[in-house]
Design a protein around this motif. Structure first.
Motif, PDB file in Angstrom:
ATOM      1  N   GLU A  96       9.908 -11.391  -0.370  1.00 51.27           N
ATOM      2  CA  GLU A  96       9.786 -11.126  -1.808  1.00 51.27           C
ATOM      3  C   GLU A  96       9.305  -9.711  -2.080  1.00 51.27           C
ATOM      4  O   GLU A  96       9.663  -9.109  -3.091  1.00 51.27           O
ATOM      5  N   VAL A  97       8.477  -9.166  -1.168  1.00 53.37           N
ATOM      6  CA  VAL A  97       7.961  -7.813  -1.385  1.00 53.37           C
ATOM      7  C   VAL A  97       9.104  -6.804  -1.420  1.00 53.37           C
ATOM      8  O   VAL A  97       9.156  -5.925  -2.298  1.00 53.37           O
ATOM      9  N   LEU A  98      10.031  -6.912  -0.502  1.00 53.65           N
ATOM     10  CA  LEU A  98      11.165  -5.984  -0.487  1.00 53.65           C
ATOM     11  C   LEU A  98      12.127  -6.250  -1.632  1.00 53.65           C
ATOM     12  O   LEU A  98      12.750  -5.320  -2.152  1.00 53.65           O
ATOM     13  N   VAL A  99      12.260  -7.500  -2.030  1.00 55.50           N
ATOM     14  CA  VAL A  99      13.120  -7.818  -3.169  1.00 55.50           C
ATOM     15  C   VAL A  99      12.588  -7.157  -4.435  1.00 55.50           C
ATOM     16  O   VAL A  99      13.341  -6.558  -5.214  1.00 55.50           O
ATOM     17  N   GLU A 100      11.293  -7.246  -4.648  1.00 52.77           N
ATOM     18  CA  GLU A 100      10.685  -6.615  -5.828  1.00 52.77           C
ATOM     19  C   GLU A 100      10.763  -5.095  -5.745  1.00 52.77           C
ATOM     20  O   GLU A 100      10.903  -4.410  -6.767  1.00 52.77           O
ATOM     21  N   LYS A 101      10.672  -4.563  -4.546  1.00 51.52           N
ATOM     22  CA  LYS A 101      10.675  -3.108  -4.382  1.00 51.52           C
ATOM     23  C   LYS A 101      12.053  -2.506  -4.608  1.00 51.52           C
ATOM     24  O   LYS A 101      12.189  -1.448  -5.233  1.00 51.52           O
ATOM     25  N   TYR A 102      13.098  -3.159  -4.110  1.00 49.62           N
ATOM     26  CA  TYR A 102      14.434  -2.569  -4.132  1.00 49.62           C
ATOM     27  C   TYR A 102      15.328  -3.107  -5.242  1.00 49.62           C
ATOM     28  O   TYR A 102      16.450  -2.635  -5.396  1.00 49.62           O
ATOM     29  N   THR A 103      14.873  -4.074  -6.020  1.00 50.36           N
ATOM     30  CA  THR A 103      15.670  -4.533  -7.150  1.00 50.36           C
ATOM     31  C   THR A 103      15.862  -3.447  -8.209  1.00 50.36           C
ATOM     32  O   THR A 103      16.981  -3.248  -8.702  1.00 50.36           O
ATOM     33  N   PRO A 104      14.804  -2.673  -8.598  1.00 47.61           N
ATOM     34  CA  PRO A 104      15.036  -1.611  -9.592  1.00 47.61           C
ATOM     35  C   PRO A 104      15.987  -0.526  -9.109  1.00 47.61           C
ATOM     36  O   PRO A 104      16.578   0.180  -9.931  1.00 47.61           O
ATOM     37  N   LEU A 105      16.159  -0.369  -7.805  1.00 50.96           N
ATOM     38  CA  LEU A 105      17.044   0.665  -7.281  1.00 50.96           C
ATOM     39  C   LEU A 105      18.490   0.198  -7.158  1.00 50.96           C
ATOM     40  O   LEU A 105      19.348   0.983  -6.769  1.00 50.96           O
TER      41      LEU A 105
ATOM     42  N   TYR B 220      -4.203  -0.384  -7.019  1.00 49.16           N
ATOM     43  CA  TYR B 220      -4.922  -0.787  -5.831  1.00 49.16           C
ATOM     44  C   TYR B 220      -4.868  -2.305  -5.715  1.00 49.16           C
ATOM     45  O   TYR B 220      -5.006  -3.037  -6.683  1.00 49.16           O
ATOM     46  N   LEU B 221      -4.667  -2.758  -4.496  1.00 52.26           N
ATOM     47  CA  LEU B 221      -4.583  -4.169  -4.217  1.00 52.26           C
ATOM     48  C   LEU B 221      -5.985  -4.716  -4.060  1.00 52.26           C
ATOM     49  O   LEU B 221      -6.815  -4.144  -3.373  1.00 52.26           O
ATOM     50  N   ASN B 222      -6.263  -5.839  -4.698  1.00 51.72           N
ATOM     51  CA  ASN B 222      -7.600  -6.428  -4.646  1.00 51.72           C
ATOM     52  C   ASN B 222      -7.628  -7.699  -3.842  1.00 51.72           C
ATOM     53  O   ASN B 222      -8.486  -8.542  -4.061  1.00 51.72           O
ATOM     54  N   SER B 223      -6.665  -7.896  -2.983  1.00 50.62           N
ATOM     55  CA  SER B 223      -6.636  -9.107  -2.179  1.00 50.62           C
ATOM     56  C   SER B 223      -6.302  -8.727  -0.745  1.00 50.62           C
ATOM     57  O   SER B 223      -5.609  -7.765  -0.492  1.00 50.62           O
ATOM     58  N   SER B 224      -6.791  -9.488   0.187  1.00 52.84           N
ATOM     59  CA  SER B 224      -6.561  -9.255   1.589  1.00 52.84           C
ATOM     60  C   SER B 224      -5.815 -10.416   2.181  1.00 52.84           C
ATOM     61  O   SER B 224      -6.153 -11.577   1.916  1.00 52.84           O
ATOM     62  N   PRO B 225      -4.773 -10.185   2.978  1.00 54.82           N
ATOM     63  CA  PRO B 225      -4.006 -11.305   3.518  1.00 54.82           C
ATOM     64  C   PRO B 225      -4.692 -12.002   4.674  1.00 54.82           C
ATOM     65  O   PRO B 225      -4.272 -13.059   5.109  1.00 54.82           O
TER      66      PRO B 225
ATOM     67  N   MET C  70       0.831  -1.203   0.000  1.00 51.71           N
ATOM     68  CA  MET C  70       0.000   0.000   0.000  1.00 51.71           C
ATOM     69  C   MET C  70       0.867   1.256   0.000  1.00 51.71           C
ATOM     70  O   MET C  70       0.591   2.220  -0.737  1.00 51.71           O
ATOM     71  N   HIS C  71       1.894   1.251   0.807  1.00 48.38           N
ATOM     72  CA  HIS C  71       2.786   2.404   0.890  1.00 48.38           C
ATOM     73  C   HIS C  71       3.458   2.685  -0.448  1.00 48.38           C
ATOM     74  O   HIS C  71       3.624   3.851  -0.844  1.00 48.38           O
ATOM     75  N   SER C  72       3.850   1.651  -1.157  1.00 43.78           N
ATOM     76  CA  SER C  72       4.498   1.839  -2.457  1.00 43.78           C
ATOM     77  C   SER C  72       3.519   2.320  -3.513  1.00 43.78           C
ATOM     78  O   SER C  72       3.850   3.193  -4.321  1.00 43.78           O
ATOM     79  N   SER C  73       2.317   1.756  -3.525  1.00 45.57           N
ATOM     80  CA  SER C  73       1.337   2.153  -4.539  1.00 45.57           C
ATOM     81  C   SER C  73       0.875   3.589  -4.352  1.00 45.57           C
ATOM     82  O   SER C  73       0.580   4.282  -5.332  1.00 45.57           O
TER      83      SER C  73
ATOM     84  N   SER D 162      -8.035   8.267   0.418  1.00 41.28           N
ATOM     85  CA  SER D 162      -9.395   8.483   0.903  1.00 41.28           C
ATOM     86  C   SER D 162      -9.916   7.205   1.545  1.00 41.28           C
ATOM     87  O   SER D 162      -9.324   6.124   1.413  1.00 41.28           O
ATOM     88  N   ILE D 163     -11.056   7.320   2.217  1.00 41.63           N
ATOM     89  CA  ILE D 163     -11.652   6.144   2.851  1.00 41.63           C
ATOM     90  C   ILE D 163     -12.098   5.141   1.796  1.00 41.63           C
ATOM     91  O   ILE D 163     -11.993   3.926   1.996  1.00 41.63           O
ATOM     92  N   GLY D 164     -12.568   5.642   0.659  1.00 35.78           N
ATOM     93  CA  GLY D 164     -12.951   4.736  -0.417  1.00 35.78           C
ATOM     94  C   GLY D 164     -11.777   3.932  -0.936  1.00 35.78           C
ATOM     95  O   GLY D 164     -11.906   2.741  -1.238  1.00 35.78           O
ATOM     96  N   GLU D 165     -10.621   4.580  -1.047  1.00 37.33           N
ATOM     97  CA  GLU D 165      -9.430   3.865  -1.499  1.00 37.33           C
ATOM     98  C   GLU D 165      -8.983   2.829  -0.464  1.00 37.33           C
ATOM     99  O   GLU D 165      -8.555   1.723  -0.821  1.00 37.33           O
ATOM    100  N   LEU D 166      -9.085   3.169   0.813  1.00 34.85           N
ATOM    101  CA  LEU D 166      -8.723   2.201   1.848  1.00 34.85           C
ATOM    102  C   LEU D 166      -9.636   0.980   1.802  1.00 34.85           C
ATOM    103  O   LEU D 166      -9.179  -0.161   1.922  1.00 34.85           O
ATOM    104  N   GLY D 167     -10.921   1.238   1.626  1.00 32.52           N
ATOM    105  CA  GLY D 167     -11.851   0.118   1.526  1.00 32.52           C
ATOM    106  C   GLY D 167     -11.604  -0.745   0.304  1.00 32.52           C
ATOM    107  O   GLY D 167     -11.718  -1.979   0.356  1.00 32.52           O
ATOM    108  N   MET D 168     -11.241  -0.107  -0.818  1.00 32.89           N
ATOM    109  CA  MET D 168     -10.956  -0.866  -2.034  1.00 32.89           C
ATOM    110  C   MET D 168      -9.712  -1.722  -1.858  1.00 32.89           C
ATOM    111  O   MET D 168      -9.651  -2.856  -2.342  1.00 32.89           O
ATOM    112  N   MET D 169      -8.709  -1.199  -1.166  1.00 30.20           N
ATOM    113  CA  MET D 169      -7.491  -1.966  -0.933  1.00 30.20           C
ATOM    114  C   MET D 169      -7.750  -3.168  -0.026  1.00 30.20           C
ATOM    115  O   MET D 169      -7.035  -4.168  -0.111  1.00 30.20           O
ATOM    116  N   CYS D 170      -8.731  -3.057   0.819  1.00 33.23           N
ATOM    117  CA  CYS D 170      -9.093  -4.166   1.712  1.00 33.23           C
ATOM    118  C   CYS D 170     -10.200  -5.032   1.129  1.00 33.23           C
ATOM    119  O   CYS D 170     -10.874  -5.767   1.875  1.00 33.23           O
TER     120      CYS D 170
END
Length: 498
Positions: free
Chosen positions: A356-365, A488-493, A81-84, A136-144
């Motif tokens: 894997e999340v951090l690997v994908e995030k920091y590989t381009p850098l 926006y993420l469409n899945s919840s862990p 969420m922070h990256s998006s 916004s609250i709508g975006e938070l709800g969509m991410m969840c």
């Protein structure tokens, strides 16, 4: 009849004129010079925030439903969420401080764990980021996956803020990293002696250090053991380890100067020189001098001063409250250095098993390429994980490190044998020599690659287990990709949307 396209519809957007690079450089230069005047006040305020926002992990252990094995899943989700949303690094670290402080005071149910995380990110974004970036609250709800109603985010926000006493401020890891850069001065710009054109933005050296250090700081969010240490020491360790990976010795030299001043202060006090304090001593080489400004509370005449004499001030050991550089809560000699060694071993365990999340995030850098080469060149994958155990429950007392941790931390943090604190502390291990895995190989701390050109000042953009052997590289250098599009993420862990 006039042309209709000039009468109807929104006006055409005129492209903004590019900002002058010379003006930007001049503004940054003036901001640095003004900020130096307030540096003592800033450090004092950060010390108060660190003590006020500290987290006791033992209280989180008492949670009936939320367990520590759930934490990595929520960390992955919050980082995505922070990256998006392209939020600041301070927002991510403040978010997790809010989550930990809340869970240390309130019972959190399993079905509300993700709601707490999203609401904490919402609060942190309001506190740290600009208004256009706050979701916004709508975006938070969509991410969840629309599992939670919009009213639940508002109720949880009020509940979290009331639990924290409406005190959101926190001395985050990002602020500690910026403080480390200011005191170590890797590129020589903090002394304000560089040409004005070089102050347009961060240099490649500083960008590379911050990128690797942020990767290490985000790795520390996954484990409980890091909460047993102060935020200051975790950030300083990440900075020292990043300098070691990039073949830079500015971090270890700065720590050596701090230790030298600490010993000098303690020696002067033991010799009876009571008036010698860290504030009265000249600043170490490379450290910013404290500006002298007149105090408003000074009484210039004895008859106007009704202050009582405090004899405890004269008898107090100034070395007990020694503050220097990024050690905002005080430097305690070998006590602080041994804690840095223990944290470096914890970070090595995290480096050998990256998400894997951090690997994908920091590989381009280009961060993952540097970390992978550092691990491979020093044969760190061959170390037995059982030897990397660190007792984090006794950090309140003076910690002691084993011979293995001593040798390993010297390699990780680029502590050479000629450093003052290494030479003195090594005397404790002469009687019992332990052959570490690094003793059989010739190691030079300046053999690691320094791909500074593959980093960018945009490194502030931002789970399962994986290993570095599975990371694809392109000739050692990884080119920086375009900015991550806002998605926006469409899945919840935790909660199934169906």
């Amino acid at each position: 009849m006039p042309n209709s396209k000039h009468l109807y519809g929104p006006p055409k957007r005129v492209a903004a004129r590019p900002y002058s690079s010379k003006l930007e450089s001049f503004e940054n230069f003036r901001n640095c010079s003004i900020a130096n005047e307030y540096l003592p006040t800033i450090v004092k305020h950060m010390k108060v925030l660190e003590a006020r926002s500290s987290v006791n992990p033992s209280m989180i252990d008492l949670q009936p439903e939320v367990k520590w094995f759930m934490r990595p899943y929520l960390v992955n989700f919050i980082i995505q969420m922070h990256s998006s949303l392209k939020l600041k690094p301070q927002t991510l670290f403040l978010c997790w401080n809010i989550i930990d402080r809340y869970c240390a005071k309130r019972i959190a149910f399993k079905q509300h764990y993700q709601l707490i995380g999203c609401t904490a990110l919402w609060i942190a974004a309001k506190y740290e980021d600009k208004k256009s970036r706050v979701p916004s609250i709508g975006e938070l709800g969509m991410m969840c996956s629309n599992v939670y109603e919009e009213s639940m985010f508002r109720e949880m926000e009020v509940h979290i803020l009331s639990t924290l006493g409406w005190s959101v401020g926190h001395c985050s890891l990002e602020e500690i990293l910026q403080l480390c850069v200011k005191f170590t001065d890797p590129d020589g710009k903090e002394t304000l002696t560089r040409p004005i054109e070089q102050y347009k933005g961060n240099s490649q050296t500083v960008s590379a250090i911050l990128a690797v250090a942020r990767y290490l700081c985000e790795l520390s969010l996954y484990e409980r053991d890091y909460l047993a240490f102060p935020t200051t020491l975790v950030g300083i360790t990440a900075f020292l380890l990043s300098c070691s990976m990039l073949s830079l010795d500015c971090g270890s030299k700065c720590l050596n100067r701090i230790y030298h001043d600490y010993r000098l202060t303690k020696t002067c006090h033991s010799a009876g020189l009571r008036n010698v304090t860290p504030q009265s001593m000249p600043p170490p080489f490379g450290q910013l001098p404290t500006p002298i400004t007149p105090r408003k509370d000074i009484q210039y005449f004895d008859e106007d001063c009704d202050c009582a004499y405090d004899s405890d001030i004269e008898n107090k050991d100034p070395a007990d409250d020694f503050q220097s550089g990024p050690f905002i809560s005080g430097f305690e000699g070998f006590n602080s250095i041994n804690k840095l060694r223990s944290i470096s071993v914890l970070m090595l365990k995290s480096l050998l098993n990256p998400p894997e999340v951090l690997v994908e995030k920091y590989t381009p850098l280009g961060v993952i390429a540097v970390v992978k080469n550092f691990v491979a060149e020093n044969h760190l994958n061959d170390i037995d994980m059982k030897d990397l155990s660190v007792d984090c429950k006794t950090t309140t007392a003076i910690p002691s490190v084993s011979d293995f941790v001593f040798d390993l931390s010297n390699l990780l943090l680029n502590f050479e044998s000629n450093l003052e604190f290494v030479t003195e502390q090594a005397m404790q291990y002469i009687s019992h020599t332990y052959q570490s895995p690094m003793a059989s190989k010739s190691y030079s701390p300046f053999n690691s690659p320094s791909n500074l050109s593959s980093f960018s000042s945009a490194s502030s953009q931002t789970t399962y287990d994986s290993c570095y052997e599975e990371i694809p590289t392109k000739g050692g250098d990884v080119a920086m990709t375009d900015e991550i599009k806002r998605s926006y993420l469409n899945s919840s862990p935790f909660v199934d949307a169906n």
